[in-house]
Write a protein that holds these residues in place. Structure first.
Motif, PDB file in Angstrom:
ATOM      1  N   THR A   1      40.957  29.292  36.224  1.00 48.87           N
ATOM      2  CA  THR A   1      41.294  30.660  35.178  1.00 48.87           C
ATOM      3  C   THR A   1      41.359  31.932  35.937  1.00 48.87           C
ATOM      4  O   THR A   1      39.985  32.403  36.027  1.00 48.87           O
ATOM      5  N   ASP A   2      42.300  32.336  36.086  1.00 48.48           N
ATOM      6  CA  ASP A   2      42.355  33.734  36.419  1.00 48.48           C
ATOM      7  C   ASP A   2      41.321  34.077  37.911  1.00 48.48           C
ATOM      8  O   ASP A   2      40.356  34.955  37.472  1.00 48.48           O
ATOM      9  N   LEU A   3      41.530  33.214  38.599  1.00 49.87           N
ATOM     10  CA  LEU A   3      40.572  33.327  39.801  1.00 49.87           C
ATOM     11  C   LEU A   3      40.947  34.355  41.020  1.00 49.87           C
ATOM     12  O   LEU A   3      41.986  34.495  41.374  1.00 49.87           O
ATOM     13  N   ASN A   4      39.994  35.249  41.044  1.00 52.36           N
ATOM     14  CA  ASN A   4      40.201  36.247  42.100  1.00 52.36           C
ATOM     15  C   ASN A   4      38.947  36.241  43.052  1.00 52.36           C
ATOM     16  O   ASN A   4      37.971  36.286  42.631  1.00 52.36           O
ATOM     17  N   PHE A   5      39.233  36.261  44.337  1.00 55.05           N
ATOM     18  CA  PHE A   5      38.383  35.682  45.368  1.00 55.05           C
ATOM     19  C   PHE A   5      38.790  36.472  46.779  1.00 55.05           C
ATOM     20  O   PHE A   5      39.901  36.167  47.217  1.00 55.05           O
ATOM     21  N   ALA A   6      37.885  36.925  47.517  1.00 52.47           N
ATOM     22  CA  ALA A   6      38.484  37.598  48.831  1.00 52.47           C
ATOM     23  C   ALA A   6      37.192  37.389  49.937  1.00 52.47           C
ATOM     24  O   ALA A   6      35.887  37.195  49.667  1.00 52.47           O
ATOM     25  N   LEU A   7      37.748  36.859  51.073  1.00 56.01           N
ATOM     26  CA  LEU A   7      36.873  36.335  52.108  1.00 56.01           C
ATOM     27  C   LEU A   7      37.305  37.359  53.325  1.00 56.01           C
ATOM     28  O   LEU A   7      38.116  37.522  53.901  1.00 56.01           O
ATOM     29  N   ASP A   8      36.023  38.061  53.959  1.00 56.91           N
ATOM     30  CA  ASP A   8      36.266  38.622  55.150  1.00 56.91           C
ATOM     31  C   ASP A   8      36.273  37.879  56.378  1.00 56.91           C
ATOM     32  O   ASP A   8      35.728  36.811  56.354  1.00 56.91           O
ATOM     33  N   GLU A   9      37.003  38.501  57.172  1.00 56.19           N
ATOM     34  CA  GLU A   9      37.080  37.942  58.562  1.00 56.19           C
ATOM     35  C   GLU A   9      35.859  37.649  59.445  1.00 56.19           C
ATOM     36  O   GLU A   9      35.081  38.735  59.442  1.00 56.19           O
ATOM     37  N   GLY A  10      35.547  36.335  59.730  1.00 57.42           N
ATOM     38  CA  GLY A  10      34.152  36.101  60.351  1.00 57.42           C
ATOM     39  C   GLY A  10      32.921  36.015  59.413  1.00 57.42           C
ATOM     40  O   GLY A  10      31.783  36.023  59.729  1.00 57.42           O
TER      41      GLY A  10
ATOM     42  N   GLY B   1      35.884  27.954  36.259  1.00 57.92           N
ATOM     43  CA  GLY B   1      37.186  28.082  37.000  1.00 57.92           C
ATOM     44  C   GLY B   1      37.425  29.551  37.535  1.00 57.92           C
ATOM     45  O   GLY B   1      38.525  29.981  38.063  1.00 57.92           O
ATOM     46  N   HIS B   2      36.378  30.357  37.278  1.00 52.58           N
ATOM     47  CA  HIS B   2      36.523  31.861  37.613  1.00 52.58           C
ATOM     48  C   HIS B   2      35.090  32.371  38.134  1.00 52.58           C
ATOM     49  O   HIS B   2      34.339  31.447  38.029  1.00 52.58           O
ATOM     50  N   VAL B   3      35.135  33.671  38.971  1.00 47.32           N
ATOM     51  CA  VAL B   3      34.110  34.101  39.499  1.00 47.32           C
ATOM     52  C   VAL B   3      33.138  34.788  38.317  1.00 47.32           C
ATOM     53  O   VAL B   3      33.519  35.608  37.782  1.00 47.32           O
ATOM     54  N   LEU B   4      31.814  34.091  38.220  1.00 46.63           N
ATOM     55  CA  LEU B   4      31.034  34.636  37.236  1.00 46.63           C
ATOM     56  C   LEU B   4      30.219  35.827  37.903  1.00 46.63           C
ATOM     57  O   LEU B   4      30.033  36.992  37.388  1.00 46.63           O
ATOM     58  N   CYS B   5      29.839  35.674  39.134  1.00 43.64           N
ATOM     59  CA  CYS B   5      29.281  36.797  39.707  1.00 43.64           C
ATOM     60  C   CYS B   5      29.155  36.598  41.202  1.00 43.64           C
ATOM     61  O   CYS B   5      29.200  35.480  41.473  1.00 43.64           O
TER      62      CYS B   5
END
Length: 265
Positions: free
Chosen positions: A37-46, A237-241
């Motif tokens: 549900t409206d998932l926003n997630f970002a991952l840095d290289e390395g 389904g989404h980021v809680l923290c």
């Protein structure tokens, strides 16, 4: 510092150049059940990122979407700054350099550890063409390098089916490394391991940090604490923290979700 939950549908994530993977506004439902549900997630290289969450939080579905096993209903999934993964098939995503290890190890049990790594080296090949072709010095060096990394040099000539559960897990990680992936998605690597194997697995993942971008899904909080990196908590389904292990474990919403009660004052 711990961050808030999802930024919401009207608040786009920043997209600095070092993001290697970005999910934004991703939704996925199965017969009316909202798995993501409206998932926003970002991952840095390395980066080495740990993802935790109760059963049904959407962790496996998230990995399915990243690897192309499942297509999202809405939202975008970007690899780098210009590759939309939602438009690619599973094998195309794998060839881009996104490798996934499932919870249950999948190895060629009737072949040796050495042959398992050989079969997994970069480039298209079949079991027949590999095992009946001559190995090059460069390939042999690469296989030895991978075996040393995963701690299986002394098991090189052993049949994979004779390995312990933990050793099979390390072998499968080695098979992924042989493909030289940019991103490793590792699902519950410590499941079923002894304490010693779990600790060695943590050391292995630490040794890969920076050389590869790694996402680890895990339930064992002792293992999570050993990895001691940024933790993302999924819920419904989404980021809680997101935050450090200590910040996440002391977050009132996380305690409520996991234990079904609020933290006492």
């Amino acid at each position: 510092m711990i961050t808030a939950a999802n930024p919401g549908p009207n608040r786009a994530l920043a997209h600095p150049k070092d993001f290697i993977l970005l999910l934004e506004g991703v939704n996925k439902a199965f017969e009316g059940f909202k798995a993501i549900t409206d998932l926003n997630f970002a991952l840095d290289e390395g980066e080495l990122r740990i993802i935790i969450g109760p059963n049904g939080a959407g962790k496996s579905t998230m990995l399915d979407i990243i690897t192309g096993r499942t297509r999202p209903d809405t939202g975008r999934v970007e690899f780098g700054r210009d590759t939309d993964l939602t438009k690619l098939n599973e094998y195309q995503i794998n060839r881009l350099g996104i490798g996934r290890k499932f919870q249950t190890p999948s190895v060629y049990i009737d072949h040796t550890v050495f042959e398992n790594i050989w079969l997994s080296l970069e480039g298209s090949r079949t079991v027949w063409s590999t095992l009946f072709s001559r190995i090059s010095p460069a390939q042999r060096d690469r296989i030895q390098e991978v075996l040393k990394t995963v701690g299986l040099t002394d098991k090189a000539n052993s049949k994979a089916g004779l390995l312990s559960h933990g050793q099979k897990q390390w072998l499968e990680i080695g098979m992924l490394l042989a493909q030289n992936p940019k991103v490793l998605l590792v699902d519950e690597p410590a499941a079923g391991m002894t304490d010693e194997e779990t600790h060695k697995t943590g050391e292995l993942l630490h040794s890969l940090e920076g050389k590869h971008t790694i996402v680890v899904i895990e339930h064992d909080m002792t293992f999570v604490r050993q990895l001691a990196r940024k933790v993302t908590v999924l819920h419904q389904g989404h980021v809680l923290c997101e935050g450090s292990v200590d910040e996440v474990q002391n977050n009132e919403r996380v305690i409520e979700v996991y234990l079904g009660r609020k933290k006492k004052a």
